[in-house]
Design a protein around this motif. Sequence first.
Motif, short mmCIF file in Angstrom:
data_model
loop_
_atom_site.label_atom_id
_atom_site.label_comp_id
_atom_site.label_asym_id
_atom_site.label_seq_id
_atom_site.Cartn_x
_atom_site.Cartn_y
_atom_site.Cartn_z
N ASN A 114 0.83 -1.20 0.00
CA ASN A 114 0.00 0.00 0.00
C ASN A 114 0.86 1.25 0.00
N ILE A 115 1.93 1.23 0.76
CA ILE A 115 2.83 2.39 0.84
C ILE A 115 3.52 2.62 -0.50
N GLU A 116 3.97 1.54 -1.14
CA GLU A 116 4.64 1.69 -2.44
C GLU A 116 3.68 2.20 -3.50
N GLN A 117 2.44 1.73 -3.47
CA GLN A 117 1.44 2.24 -4.42
C GLN A 117 1.17 3.73 -4.17
N ALA A 118 1.17 4.12 -2.90
CA ALA A 118 0.95 5.53 -2.57
C ALA A 118 2.10 6.38 -3.08
N TYR A 119 3.33 5.89 -2.95
CA TYR A 119 4.47 6.63 -3.48
C TYR A 119 4.31 6.85 -4.98
N ALA A 120 3.87 5.81 -5.69
CA ALA A 120 3.69 5.92 -7.14
C ALA A 120 2.54 6.87 -7.48
N LYS A 121 1.45 6.78 -6.72
CA LYS A 121 0.29 7.62 -7.01
C LYS A 121 0.57 9.09 -6.76
N TYR A 122 1.21 9.38 -5.63
CA TYR A 122 1.39 10.78 -5.23
C TYR A 122 2.72 11.37 -5.69
N GLY A 123 3.60 10.52 -6.27
CA GLY A 123 4.86 11.03 -6.79
C GLY A 123 5.82 11.53 -5.72
N GLU A 124 5.76 10.94 -4.55
CA GLU A 124 6.61 11.38 -3.43
C GLU A 124 6.93 10.17 -2.55
N GLU A 125 8.22 9.83 -2.43
CA GLU A 125 8.61 8.68 -1.62
C GLU A 125 9.04 9.12 -0.22
N VAL A 131 -4.98 -14.79 7.25
CA VAL A 131 -5.04 -13.74 8.26
C VAL A 131 -5.67 -12.49 7.63
N ILE A 132 -6.83 -12.09 8.13
CA ILE A 132 -7.50 -10.88 7.66
C ILE A 132 -6.92 -9.69 8.42
N VAL A 133 -6.53 -8.67 7.68
CA VAL A 133 -5.93 -7.49 8.30
C VAL A 133 -6.78 -6.26 7.97
N PRO A 134 -7.73 -5.89 8.85
CA PRO A 134 -8.45 -4.63 8.63
C PRO A 134 -7.45 -3.49 8.84
N CYS A 135 -7.42 -2.54 7.93
CA CYS A 135 -6.43 -1.49 8.05
C CYS A 135 -6.96 -0.17 7.49
N VAL A 136 -6.35 0.91 7.92
CA VAL A 136 -6.54 2.19 7.26
C VAL A 136 -5.35 2.35 6.33
N GLY A 137 -5.64 2.48 5.04
CA GLY A 137 -4.58 2.60 4.05
C GLY A 137 -4.40 4.03 3.60
N LEU A 138 -3.78 4.18 2.45
CA LEU A 138 -3.41 5.50 1.94
C LEU A 138 -4.21 5.90 0.70
N PHE A 139 -5.45 5.39 0.62
CA PHE A 139 -6.38 5.76 -0.45
C PHE A 139 -5.86 5.38 -1.84
N VAL A 140 -5.26 4.19 -1.92
CA VAL A 140 -4.78 3.72 -3.23
C VAL A 140 -5.31 2.35 -3.61
#
Length: 279
Positions: free
Chosen positions: A39-50, A99-108
């Motif tokens: 999720n974090i890597e997808q967010a970096y790609a989406k928002y253009g900021e690592e 294992v189910i992991v309910p999480c708050v992600g980064l909207f990606v």
Amino acid sequence: MIKVLDIAANLLASLENGTLSEDEALHYFMDNQRLLRSNIEQAYAKYGEEDLAWVVRRVFPEIIGKRELILSNQRRLTEIKDQVSEKVVSVYGSVPEVVIVPCVGLFVASGWASKEGGHHVFIALEFPHRNMDIILAHEVAHAVSQDTWDTVLDGFYREGHAAYVSSVLFPGHGDEEYLFMSKELYHKCLEWMEANREKILKDSVEPLKVLNRHHKFYFTTGYSPDYPNIGYVIGYHYVKHLNRKHSLPELLDFGLKKKEKETEFEEFINDADSFTKGS
């Protein structure tokens, strides 16, 4: 066996009582970087900021704004997980631990599965999940199946299998709902498929790499505006075709059988009723 890994409990408690801070949200993502890596890597790609702190700062107002949705999704997931577990066991008997992991992600991404360090299914609570049972069954199907990701056909099988299994476990919805699209788009995809059987068969043996032209067309939304995720529709009907010959337990590792997969796919494409049979 299905378990739950509750990594977001403290964040959700603060969100519910109105005390969640940006700093606490950042620590949540930092503490769970390994689990939330995709999720974090997808967010970096989406928002253009690592820079994780920068990304969290950007999405934090959205997390606060989606407070009621996030909390209601968490409640719904708690209610539905046992139903999914019971249905999976009724169909497959013994399955690897999921294992189910309910999480708050980064909207990606609204949901994803990972086999790194075990079978994990992630449900991002910040997205609307109209049919929580369908998305959870879809991701659990990804977690327990064995497949590859080398050709376009592998993509058809992987996504089609997950969508089709969710339709078997939770019947009663329209086909389009298992594919997370509108009825209008679904029928538009069927029309394109009917008119392009030869192209689909030819493309099926092509290499599949993230964001190559085949991936963009068949398996994305943003890069395929006319027929987003049409590969899911093709795969859904392909696996429906397979289930007439093979049981669901047999299909768990069918994705690894290259020759059988190709032979059955050619038969499926040449079947005049392949996109409507069994619907």
